[in-house]
Design a protein around this motif. Sequence first.
Motif, PDB file in Angstrom:
ATOM      1  N   GLY A  48      -3.176   6.607   4.333  1.00 32.76           N
ATOM      2  CA  GLY A  48      -2.410   5.693   3.500  1.00 32.76           C
ATOM      3  C   GLY A  48      -2.681   4.254   3.858  1.00 32.76           C
ATOM      4  N   ALA A  56      -5.523   2.490   2.135  1.00 35.38           N
ATOM      5  CA  ALA A  56      -5.330   2.180   0.726  1.00 35.38           C
ATOM      6  C   ALA A  56      -5.160   0.692   0.509  1.00 35.38           C
ATOM      7  CB  ALA A  56      -4.105   2.924   0.193  1.00 35.38           C
ATOM      8  N   THR A  64       3.862  -3.483   0.573  1.00 31.16           N
ATOM      9  CA  THR A  64       3.050  -2.271   0.513  1.00 31.16           C
ATOM     10  C   THR A  64       3.967  -1.062   0.425  1.00 31.16           C
ATOM     11  OG1 THR A  64       1.405  -3.329   1.934  1.00 31.16           O
ATOM     12  CG2 THR A  64       1.207  -0.971   1.618  1.00 31.16           C
ATOM     13  N   LEU A 100       3.268   2.898   0.032  1.00 27.27           N
ATOM     14  CA  LEU A 100       2.359   4.031  -0.090  1.00 27.27           C
ATOM     15  C   LEU A 100       3.088   5.337  -0.372  1.00 27.27           C
ATOM     16  CD1 LEU A 100       0.091   2.995   2.857  1.00 27.27           C
ATOM     17  CD2 LEU A 100      -0.620   3.116   0.473  1.00 27.27           C
ATOM     18  N   SER A 102       2.874  -1.611   5.841  1.00 28.20           N
ATOM     19  CA  SER A 102       4.048  -0.996   5.215  1.00 28.20           C
ATOM     20  C   SER A 102       5.163  -2.013   5.093  1.00 28.20           C
ATOM     21  CB  SER A 102       4.526   0.216   6.036  1.00 28.20           C
ATOM     22  OG  SER A 102       4.947  -0.188   7.326  1.00 28.20           O
ATOM     23  N   VAL A 150       1.640  -0.333  -5.347  1.00 28.44           N
ATOM     24  CA  VAL A 150       1.319   0.120  -3.997  1.00 28.44           C
ATOM     25  C   VAL A 150       1.094  -1.084  -3.100  1.00 28.44           C
ATOM     26  CG1 VAL A 150      -0.396   1.302  -2.576  1.00 28.44           C
ATOM     27  CG2 VAL A 150       0.370   2.332  -4.715  1.00 28.44           C
ATOM     28  N   THR A 161      -0.792  10.418  -0.276  1.00 28.95           N
ATOM     29  CA  THR A 161      -0.021   9.204  -0.442  1.00 28.95           C
ATOM     30  C   THR A 161      -0.077   8.889  -1.929  1.00 28.95           C
ATOM     31  OG1 THR A 161      -1.797   7.561  -0.245  1.00 28.95           O
ATOM     32  CG2 THR A 161      -0.870   8.439   1.800  1.00 28.95           C
ATOM     33  N   ARG A 162       0.449   7.755  -2.326  1.00 27.15           N
ATOM     34  CA  ARG A 162       0.391   7.368  -3.731  1.00 27.15           C
ATOM     35  C   ARG A 162      -1.000   6.904  -4.123  1.00 27.15           C
ATOM     36  NH1 ARG A 162       4.159   2.913  -4.934  1.00 27.15           N
ATOM     37  NH2 ARG A 162       3.980   3.602  -7.086  1.00 27.15           N
ATOM     38  N   LEU A 163      -1.911   6.773  -3.161  1.00 27.20           N
ATOM     39  CA  LEU A 163      -3.237   6.272  -3.482  1.00 27.20           C
ATOM     40  C   LEU A 163      -4.367   7.077  -2.857  1.00 27.20           C
ATOM     41  CD1 LEU A 163      -4.372   3.957  -5.176  1.00 27.20           C
ATOM     42  CD2 LEU A 163      -4.566   2.624  -3.086  1.00 27.20           C
TER      43      LEU A 163
END
Length: 418
Positions: free
Chosen positions: A36, A39, A84, A86, A128, A271, A387-389
């Motif tokens: 993550g 990303a 950020t 994630l 993060s 993100v 993760t989201r990416l």
Amino acid sequence: MAPIDSDDNTTAGAGEELRAGRRKAARYVVPVAVMGVAAATIGLVPALADSGDPDLPKVTAEQLIEKIAKSDVQQLSGTVRISTDLGLPDLGGLESGLMSGMSGGPGSGGDDEGSAADPSAKLTELVSGSHTLRVAADGPDRQKLSLLENAAEYSLIHNGKDVWGYDSRSNEVYHSTAAADGAERPEKDVPGQDVPATPKDFADQALKAVDDTTSVTVGGTAQVAGRDAYRLVVEPKQDGSTVGAITVAVDAETGTPLKFTLTPASGGAAVVDVGFTKVSFAKPDASTFDFTPPEGAKVTEADEAGRRAGAPEHGRGAEGGLAKGMNGLEVIGEGWNSIAAFDTGAQGGLPTDSAGDLGGLGDLGGFLGSFGDQVKGDFGSGTVFKTRLVNALITDDGKVYAGAVTKDALVKAADAAK
């Protein structure tokens, strides 16, 4: 707001310099435990919180990319807000310890724990949450970045040959040296320089992805930090990527990226969202870059810290953790659907060290082992961490497939490689 230029064609003539390294494996090499984190250097989407749409002369996407490439702002100061998200569970600070340990820098724990002011560990906090930074630059040999925290501040100052990190909370100082007077020097000579912190840092990474698998358009105008800007939108043409699109707000006068936003293909909140809230291109006062260790501060010299933290018995550094398991790295696919594949050499899925910790990552290794989707295919079985990416598949026979692609794309790549 209507786009200025609705041409979806790739900017193939934008210049070879913008293509250099776009398919380098490094872009997709994502150590499993920080998939993550990586990303933060991959891309973004059209979601600028602008304060208006100024009337600016029309430009093409190619012209705007060229404007960014030619931008040579040497002096600036301002405030940057970076957020950020994630979609990871709260790691309780483990991500910072992980990054410092994998980099071989101080602060990796134990009796040899280094300075709290070491930038290689401190700046990983940017991966993060939301943070406010103050930045200033006066040419290649004078820069300052301050991370503002609750009732505390961390500053990284580069002034000539000296690089200082200062953590006000602990009253600790970290000192290293770099080549001065504009001499050629690798980025590693300035600790923390490889950590993206400004819109330009992120935009430079994103533009490396511009190739024939990419759509680039001008998506209107905006006003960011009181300055008129164009909006450059970069989107993958391929299906299967988790990247939605990239939006960079480009200062109309200087070509400097002022804001960078990434939203994944799945939608929802950004993100990565990085942008100036205040910016000036005037020469900062010379005193901005002055630094003298405060009275009573603990000062750690980089070479001394390196000797402590780099000792082989700690299992850290370039050959520690997961790094030593990346055998036969190869890149599968192309463009936004590229997947990094390598063999950890560890049977049974998640690699562990002699102490039983995942890749030498201690508590975080155990944490990672507690979540993930079990998958099966022609390759056998394994676990996908998401993760989201960025996603990564670790097979039960120790192979890793990672990239900014969907779970199905990872399984398909593993099946094809069998």
